[in-house]
Design a protein around this motif. Structure first.
Motif, PDB file in Angstrom:
ATOM      1  N   VAL A  32       0.861  -1.184   0.000  1.00 51.85           N
ATOM      2  CA  VAL A  32       0.000   0.000   0.000  1.00 51.85           C
ATOM      3  C   VAL A  32       0.897   1.234   0.000  1.00 51.85           C
ATOM      4  O   VAL A  32       1.724   1.414   0.900  1.00 51.85           O
ATOM      5  CB  VAL A  32      -0.934   0.024   1.237  1.00 51.85           C
ATOM      6  N   ILE A  33       0.745   2.071  -1.019  1.00 48.77           N
ATOM      7  CA  ILE A  33       1.507   3.321  -1.131  1.00 48.77           C
ATOM      8  C   ILE A  33       0.524   4.451  -0.841  1.00 48.77           C
ATOM      9  O   ILE A  33      -0.439   4.648  -1.583  1.00 48.77           O
ATOM     10  CB  ILE A  33       2.108   3.471  -2.545  1.00 48.77           C
ATOM     11  N   VAL A  34       0.734   5.163   0.238  1.00 48.20           N
ATOM     12  CA  VAL A  34      -0.305   6.094   0.682  1.00 48.20           C
ATOM     13  C   VAL A  34      -0.362   7.362  -0.167  1.00 48.20           C
ATOM     14  O   VAL A  34      -1.409   7.997  -0.266  1.00 48.20           O
ATOM     15  CB  VAL A  34      -0.145   6.464   2.181  1.00 48.20           C
ATOM     16  N   ARG A  35       0.784   7.750  -0.781  1.00 54.44           N
ATOM     17  CA  ARG A  35       0.768   8.936  -1.632  1.00 54.44           C
ATOM     18  C   ARG A  35       1.904   8.859  -2.635  1.00 54.44           C
ATOM     19  O   ARG A  35       2.866   8.122  -2.443  1.00 54.44           O
ATOM     20  CB  ARG A  35       0.876  10.222  -0.811  1.00 54.44           C
ATOM     21  N   VAL A  48      -0.913  -4.109  -5.481  1.00 51.80           N
ATOM     22  CA  VAL A  48      -0.350  -2.806  -5.124  1.00 51.80           C
ATOM     23  C   VAL A  48      -1.492  -1.808  -5.090  1.00 51.80           C
ATOM     24  O   VAL A  48      -2.255  -1.692  -6.065  1.00 51.80           O
ATOM     25  CB  VAL A  48       0.719  -2.341  -6.132  1.00 51.80           C
ATOM     26  N   THR A  49      -1.621  -1.088  -3.981  1.00 46.85           N
ATOM     27  CA  THR A  49      -2.695  -0.106  -3.817  1.00 46.85           C
ATOM     28  C   THR A  49      -2.080   1.280  -3.664  1.00 46.85           C
ATOM     29  O   THR A  49      -1.181   1.470  -2.839  1.00 46.85           O
ATOM     30  CB  THR A  49      -3.545  -0.424  -2.575  1.00 46.85           C
ATOM     31  N   LEU A  50      -2.559   2.238  -4.448  1.00 48.20           N
ATOM     32  CA  LEU A  50      -2.143   3.632  -4.312  1.00 48.20           C
ATOM     33  C   LEU A  50      -3.329   4.446  -3.809  1.00 48.20           C
ATOM     34  O   LEU A  50      -4.387   4.472  -4.440  1.00 48.20           O
ATOM     35  CB  LEU A  50      -1.663   4.186  -5.659  1.00 48.20           C
ATOM     36  N   LEU A  51      -3.156   5.091  -2.668  1.00 46.83           N
ATOM     37  CA  LEU A  51      -4.243   5.866  -2.055  1.00 46.83           C
ATOM     38  C   LEU A  51      -4.113   7.353  -2.351  1.00 46.83           C
ATOM     39  O   LEU A  51      -4.374   8.205  -1.505  1.00 46.83           O
ATOM     40  CB  LEU A  51      -4.265   5.608  -0.545  1.00 46.83           C
TER      41      LEU A  51
END
Length: 713
Positions: free
Chosen positions: A627-630, A685-688
């Motif tokens: 998870v990539i928060v920004r 992979v999640t980009l928030l």
């Protein structure tokens, strides 16, 4: 390429694959061929000096290509045939260990190649036998009170409680149970203890030392290195060697073929290496100390040596001037930061375009001269004391007395050199039409309300230094990494690393079938991080919905430590129990604890910062969700980046599109690269950060990512 070189490389490759029971990888085979052709095409004269200009090749090899084997097979046989040294320089300890413990032993075991290799380290990683003996020696009949007092005030000394530890070290060193390398110690040794036991090139007496021939760990390691075909080093050691002129720590660049693995780090390493800083109160402290003890030192050393007396008397004038000028300048500079807020962070004042005000520039020009004088006198004193310890020299100075005082004066010389370097960078005029130096001031809050000012100067690009010090001199070099391109181009690398416009650059994609192995998603919770509170809430919502399950094995990457801690504090109790943050444990212990939980079939989540976005390898079940928060844009308040941006804008460019977006692209690819490490891995992979869908640069960032299956909401 000579037929025998080609045959040797091809046979070694076949043998290695057969020994591993593996099949040739297309990208790996092409990489071997391209590097070997590049290296073989370098022309040299009868003395072995390079005469051709096309000596560099840059290769981006995606994860799974097998680039380490490729560059070893392509370079080693030709380097040996041409009697050149092969230096493998990495950015991380993990890759060094992989080379030394796995890759090089496997290459020797599975092929018919015969070679030797050694790890190169700086002198400060080895114990100095003379210093260890000195630390243990309690039986000196006449203690030098002046020296002891001076040394105690200048250098932090460990308490006597470590005496048993020192005796054990000496016993293990003499018996051969320990090789003198700090990194091979089984027990941790505090820095303040180790500093007493090591030395540097200024304090070391080299051949004049009675332990030089066989009992010096550093020179023993150096001799082994000089006999080796392959030298494993790191980027910092290569840069340190170049700063000393080249060929001082490592082999001469002109007779060396370099492989820079993780080469995307090299430009930043070089910028840091060629930067300088100066703390006012720290410097004033040791300058006043030297001034205070100068009469006593004169009595000790000047009594029997007119040369020492003359040099020690020459210290008086520059010390008085420096104390006066630095004290006055401190007061003037403090006004620049006095109004800045006082919180947990140091206060920073940056001069736009790196241009110093006239009064500071005038002070800098004067301080360069005075520190140069101090450096010259201290260097002469150190050399005089080294000479006195040489039995072949006829010196009036007592050798034992010289040996006692030389290390301390060498420390002062090193500090004077460091100060001189900073004031040189402040005083020099930035050439027109070239990037300026960044120059800034930092106010540090110390213990008990004390403060100190630190003046800093740094190049904003290392291109010129690397081109002049490294590329123009080396026999040949390969730069490689999984992320050398930015937005699909090598332009940013060429700009940052000083590569010529016509440098050979190649790309080999990963052999992994990304669409089948992973998903890249921008979920409904993603929002614009400029709305800080809403963004933190979105992270918490996503984690509660998708990571609160028994099989969670996730890495959550933050750009801000503050936000990382805010999210951790906001987690529900069940999620907090299974979450480890980078502030809790060291990087290695953090990964070890995470793996242990997964092995026990328990859920585990790691909260990490930029240092965990690359260089960690957790294949299979150990990591199934990143998870990539920004988006990983650099911080806008960095003085070096801000000065570079100003220069680009003044030159008619767009710093955001030319620097920020390409650099963020590289970091984003690195972060995504944590997920798929083998052909059997699967995950998400999640980009928030919704900006990747709403901003005009978003499509460029998306197109630079591995070709995961996409789920964009």
């Amino acid at each position: 390429m000579k037929a025998q070189w080609q045959a040797l490389i091809q046979q070694a490759y076949r043998d290695f694959l057969a020994g591993r029971g593996a099949k040739a990888r297309r990208g790996q085979a092409h990489m071997i061929a391209d590097i070997a052709k590049s290296f073989a095409a370098i022309k040299e004269d009868e003395e072995g000096k390079r005469t051709s200009q096309q000596q560099l090749i840059a290769i981006e090899a995606g994860t799974g290509t097998g680039k380490t084997l490729a560059y070893l097979l392509a370079t080693l046989p030709i380097a040996q045939a041409r009697e050149k040294k092969l230096v493998l320089a990495t950015a991380t300890i993990a890759l060094q260990e992989q080379l030394l413990l796995r890759d090089l032993p496997d290459l020797a075991k599975l092929t018919n190649l015969t070679f030797s290799y050694a790890l190169a380290k700086g002198r400060g990683r080895y114990v100095c036998t003379a210093q260890l003996i000195k630390a243990l020696d309690k039986s000196q009949p006449e203690e030098d009170a002046t020296l002891d007092l001076f040394q105690a005030e200048l250098v932090k000394q460990a308490s006597g409680s470590g005496q048993d530890q020192l005796e054990k070290l000496a016993e293990n060193l003499s018996s051969g149970a320990w090789d003198g390398d700090r990194d091979s110690l089984k027990e941790n040794l505090p820095n303040e203890v180790w500093e007493r036991l090591t030395t540097d090139h200024q304090r070391c007496t080299n051949r004049r030392c009675p332990h030089f021939t066989g009992a010096c760990p550093f020179f023993n390691a150096r001799r082994a290195m000089e006999q080796s075909d392959i030298i494993v080093a790191n980027h910092d050691l290569v840069l340190a060697d170049l700063a000393l002129g080249g060929g001082v720590i490592l082999p001469s660049p002109e007779q060396t073929y370099y492989v820079f693995d993780e080469a995307h780090h090299l430009p930043d390493k070089a910028i840091n290496h060629f930067a300088a800083s100066f703390r006012f109160n720290t410097a004033l402290s040791w300058l006043r100390l030297l001034k205070k003890f100068q009469p006593e030192v004169l009595k000790k050393l000047g009594a029997s040596s007119p040369s020492a007396a003359r040099l020690l008397n020459q210290l008086v004038a520059p010390l008085e001037i420096l104390e006066r000028d630095l004290g006055a300048l401190y007061g003037q500079l403090y006004e620049q930061v006095e109004h800045l807020p006082r919180d947990s962070r140091p206060a920073v004042h940056r001069w736009p375009n790196g241009v110093l005000p006239p009064n500071l520039l005038a002070f800098s020009e004067a301080l360069v001269i005075h520190f140069a004088t101090l450096c010259r006198v201290l260097e002469s004193l150190v050399n005089l004391l080294k000479e006195a310890q040489d039995p072949e020299k006829n010196s009036s100075l007592d050798a034992d007395l010289a040996g006692e005082w030389q290390p301390l004066l060498a420390v002062l010389h090193t500090r004077a050199q460091s100060a001189h370097q900073l004031w040189m960078l402040c005083a020099q005029q930035d050439p027109p039409n070239q990037a300026p130096l960044a120059r800034w001031l930092v106010r540090h809050s110390l213990n008990e309300g004390d403060e100190d000012l630190e003046l800093c100067a740094s190049p904003v690009t290392a291109a010129g230094d690397l081109a002049y010090r490294l590329w123009s001199r080396c026999f040949g070099a390969t730069l490689t990494s999984a992320t050398l391109t930015a937005l699909g181009k090598f332009d940013r690398l060429k700009q940052r690393a000083g590569l010529s416009a016509d440098a050979v650059c190649k790309t080999y994609p990963s052999p992994f079938n990304y669409p089948e192995l992973g998903v890249f998603e921008v979920p409904k919770q993603a929002c614009d991080p400029s709305q800080a509170e809403a963004h933190t809430d979105a992270i918490l919502d996503y984690m509660q919905e998708y990571l609160d399950h028994p099989e969670a094995s996730a890495l959550v990457l933050f750009s801000s430590r503050r936000q990382m801690n805010e999210v951790y504090d906001g987690l529900a109790s069940q999620l907090r129990k299974i979450t480890l943050t980078q502030d809790m444990l060291s990087k290695n212990r953090l990964i070890e604890k995470h793996r242990q939980r997964i092995d026990e079939e328990k859920p585990s989540i790691i909260f990490g910062l930029a240092s965990l976005a690359e260089g960690i390898d957790m294949p299979g079940k150990y990591l199934t969700h990143v998870v990539i928060v920004r988006l990983p844009f650099s911080t806008p308040d960095d003085p070096v980046d801000a000065t570079l941006a100003e220069w680009i804008e003044a030159s008619g460019g767009n710093p955001f599109m030319q620097i920020s977006v390409p650099d963020a692209s590289i970091r984003l690819v690195q972060a995504c690269g944590r997920l798929i490490r083998t052909e059997q891995d699967i995950g998400r992979v999640t980009l928030l950060d919704r900006r990747i869908l709403t901003k005009r640069y978003g499509s460029q960032l998306l197109n630079s990512l591995p070709p995961f299956r996409r789920e964009l909401h």
